[in-house]
Design an enzyme around this catalytic site. Structure first.
Site, PDB file in Angstrom:
ATOM      1  N   ASP A  29      -6.749  32.224  69.380  1.00  0.00           N
ATOM      2  CA  ASP A  29      -6.467  32.093  70.810  1.00  0.00           C
ATOM      3  C   ASP A  29      -6.001  33.428  71.408  1.00  0.00           C
ATOM      4  O   ASP A  29      -5.304  34.188  70.742  1.00  0.00           O
ATOM      5  CB  ASP A  29      -5.379  31.036  70.998  1.00  0.00           C
ATOM      6  CG  ASP A  29      -5.456  30.386  72.354  1.00  0.00           C
ATOM      7  OD1 ASP A  29      -6.384  30.708  73.119  1.00  0.00           O
ATOM      8  OD2 ASP A  29      -4.575  29.564  72.654  1.00  0.00           O
ATOM      9  N   GLY A  30      -6.383  33.678  72.658  1.00  0.00           N
ATOM     10  CA  GLY A  30      -5.832  34.825  73.385  1.00  0.00           C
ATOM     11  C   GLY A  30      -6.819  35.951  73.660  1.00  0.00           C
ATOM     12  O   GLY A  30      -6.420  37.004  74.162  1.00  0.00           O
ATOM     13  N   ASN A  31      -8.106  35.724  73.374  1.00  0.00           N
ATOM     14  CA  ASN A  31      -9.101  36.782  73.641  1.00  0.00           C
ATOM     15  C   ASN A  31      -9.160  37.128  75.124  1.00  0.00           C
ATOM     16  O   ASN A  31      -9.212  38.299  75.514  1.00  0.00           O
ATOM     17  CB  ASN A  31     -10.503  36.332  73.212  1.00  0.00           C
ATOM     18  CG  ASN A  31     -10.631  36.199  71.715  1.00  0.00           C
ATOM     19  OD1 ASN A  31      -9.793  36.690  70.980  1.00  0.00           O
ATOM     20  ND2 ASN A  31     -11.680  35.522  71.268  1.00  0.00           N
ATOM     21  N   ASN A  77     -14.879  23.360  74.843  1.00  0.00           N
ATOM     22  CA  ASN A  77     -15.183  24.697  75.383  1.00  0.00           C
ATOM     23  C   ASN A  77     -16.437  24.738  76.267  1.00  0.00           C
ATOM     24  O   ASN A  77     -16.657  25.705  76.990  1.00  0.00           O
ATOM     25  CB  ASN A  77     -15.336  25.730  74.253  1.00  0.00           C
ATOM     26  CG  ASN A  77     -14.019  26.175  73.646  1.00  0.00           C
ATOM     27  OD1 ASN A  77     -13.955  26.568  72.492  1.00  0.00           O
ATOM     28  ND2 ASN A  77     -12.940  26.104  74.422  1.00  0.00           N
TER      29      ASN A  77
HETATM   30  C1  FPP Z   1     -10.159  31.754  72.371  1.00  0.00           C
HETATM   31  O1  FPP Z   1      -9.639  32.731  73.264  1.00  0.00           O
HETATM   32  C2  FPP Z   1     -11.392  32.221  71.737  1.00  0.00           C
HETATM   33  C3  FPP Z   1     -12.604  31.571  71.737  1.00  0.00           C
HETATM   34  C4  FPP Z   1     -12.810  30.262  72.371  1.00  0.00           C
HETATM   35  C5  FPP Z   1     -13.792  32.152  71.126  1.00  0.00           C
HETATM   36  C6  FPP Z   1     -13.538  32.711  69.775  1.00  0.00           C
HETATM   37  C7  FPP Z   1     -14.796  33.231  69.215  1.00  0.00           C
HETATM   38  C8  FPP Z   1     -14.902  34.377  68.517  1.00  0.00           C
HETATM   39  C9  FPP Z   1     -13.765  35.281  68.253  1.00  0.00           C
HETATM   40  C10 FPP Z   1     -16.213  34.767  67.974  1.00  0.00           C
HETATM   41  C11 FPP Z   1     -16.383  34.268  66.551  1.00  0.00           C
HETATM   42  C12 FPP Z   1     -17.754  34.574  66.083  1.00  0.00           C
HETATM   43  C13 FPP Z   1     -18.339  34.050  64.978  1.00  0.00           C
HETATM   44  C14 FPP Z   1     -19.739  34.335  64.665  1.00  0.00           C
HETATM   45  C15 FPP Z   1     -17.635  33.165  64.074  1.00  0.00           C
HETATM   46  P1  FPP Z   1      -9.536  32.340  74.798  1.00  0.00           P
HETATM   47  O2  FPP Z   1     -10.831  32.674  75.459  1.00  0.00           O
HETATM   48  O3  FPP Z   1      -9.154  30.907  74.904  1.00  0.00           O
HETATM   49  O4  FPP Z   1      -8.392  33.270  75.285  1.00  0.00           O
HETATM   50  P2  FPP Z   1      -7.351  32.914  76.434  1.00  0.00           P
HETATM   51  O5  FPP Z   1      -6.587  31.715  75.948  1.00  0.00           O
HETATM   52  O6  FPP Z   1      -6.511  34.135  76.508  1.00  0.00           O
HETATM   53  O7  FPP Z   1      -8.118  32.641  77.686  1.00  0.00           O
END
Ligand code: FPP
Length: 250
Positions: A29-31, A77
């Protein structure tokens, strides 16, 4: 994407190899927040998230963790903006295509769990290719939860079991925990003993609901793209300091 192969490969001396978790699961979480803090589009955070995941997989392999499960895309999602969903699907496909040979060489066995039939066909093809090409690898299991929902998985298992009872393939009395587990997406994979969630949220978010029954939970405020080897070391240290009783008394 870098492999970080120059980092130390040995288990840190303050960790006990005998008491490592066998299976680590991560809610990455947190991207989006990581990107926003830097004035960048959310997709940049997801790209960095892939690098983090790759480094963690390498670290688990180096330190002797047997399985890593990553929550890449939940059944919920799909409710994100269409361009972000499309980007994530493309990213999964591209990463799989780009990293497959290295995973084969490194002995990684890849599994995808979730309702895979709803994914774009081109992604399904890459998933099948990766799972087939790595099925005989044994260094580490890497499980990617994609279009995954714990409740959906449990309902799917119930339906399959009910259908077998209906067709006299099994009896009602045959249904126990072991049979149930064999009908989950994760059949044949040991349950996670450590769940790590980044970005500070204290939620399970429909992830591995059955399999988490006895997992230790570790939540860090660090955002996923910043979750590095030192952070993982901390999580393992915390795990080893806990006393796991599985509902019993000493
Ligand atoms: C959550 O952060 C992240 C995701 C929903 C996507 C994660 C996917 C990857 C890191 C790619 C993995 C790739 C493979 C091939 C396995 P968020 O978007 O919810 O962050 P936020 O809470 O800050 O908005």
């Amino acid at each position: 994407m870098t492999l970080n192969s120059s980092l130390p490969k040995q288990l840190p001396s303050d960790l006990d190899v005998q008491r490592l978790p066998k299976h680590v699961a991560v809610i990455m979480d947190g991207n989006g927040r990581w990107a926003k803090q830097r004035g960048l589009p959310r997709i940049v955070g997801h790209r960095r998230g892939v690098d983090t995941l790759k480094s963690l997989l390498r670290c688990c392999k180096d330190w002797g963790v047997q399985a890593l499960t990553a929550y890449a895309f939940s059944t919920e999602n799909w409710g994100r903006p269409l361009d972000e969903v499309e980007f994530l699907m493309m990213l999964f496909e591209r990463v799989l295509r780009r990293e497959l040979q290295e995973m084969i060489d490194e002995g990684v066995q890849i599994h995808f769990v979730g309702d895979l039939e709803a994914l774009p066909l081109t992604l399904q093809t890459e998933i099948q290719r990766a799972m087939t090409a790595t099925k005989d690898n044994h260094t580490i299991k890497f499980i990617v939860a994609t279009n995954y929902g714990g409740r959906r998985e449990i309902i799917q298992a119930c339906r399959n079991i009910a259908s077998k009872v209906q067709h006299n393939q099994i009896n009602l009395d045959d249904i126990d925990e072991s049979l149930f587990e064999r009908h989950l997406y994760t059949a044949g994979i040991i349950d996670p003993d450590l769940l790590i969630r980044t970005s500070g949220e204290m939620r399970v978010s429909n992830f591995l609901l059955w399999q988490m029954a006895y997992a230790e939970l570790y939540v860090t405020k660090t955002l996923w793209p910043d979750f590095d080897r030192d952070e993982f070391h901390q999580a393992l240290k915390d795990f080893q300091d806990r006393h796991r009783r599985f509902g019993k008394v000493n």
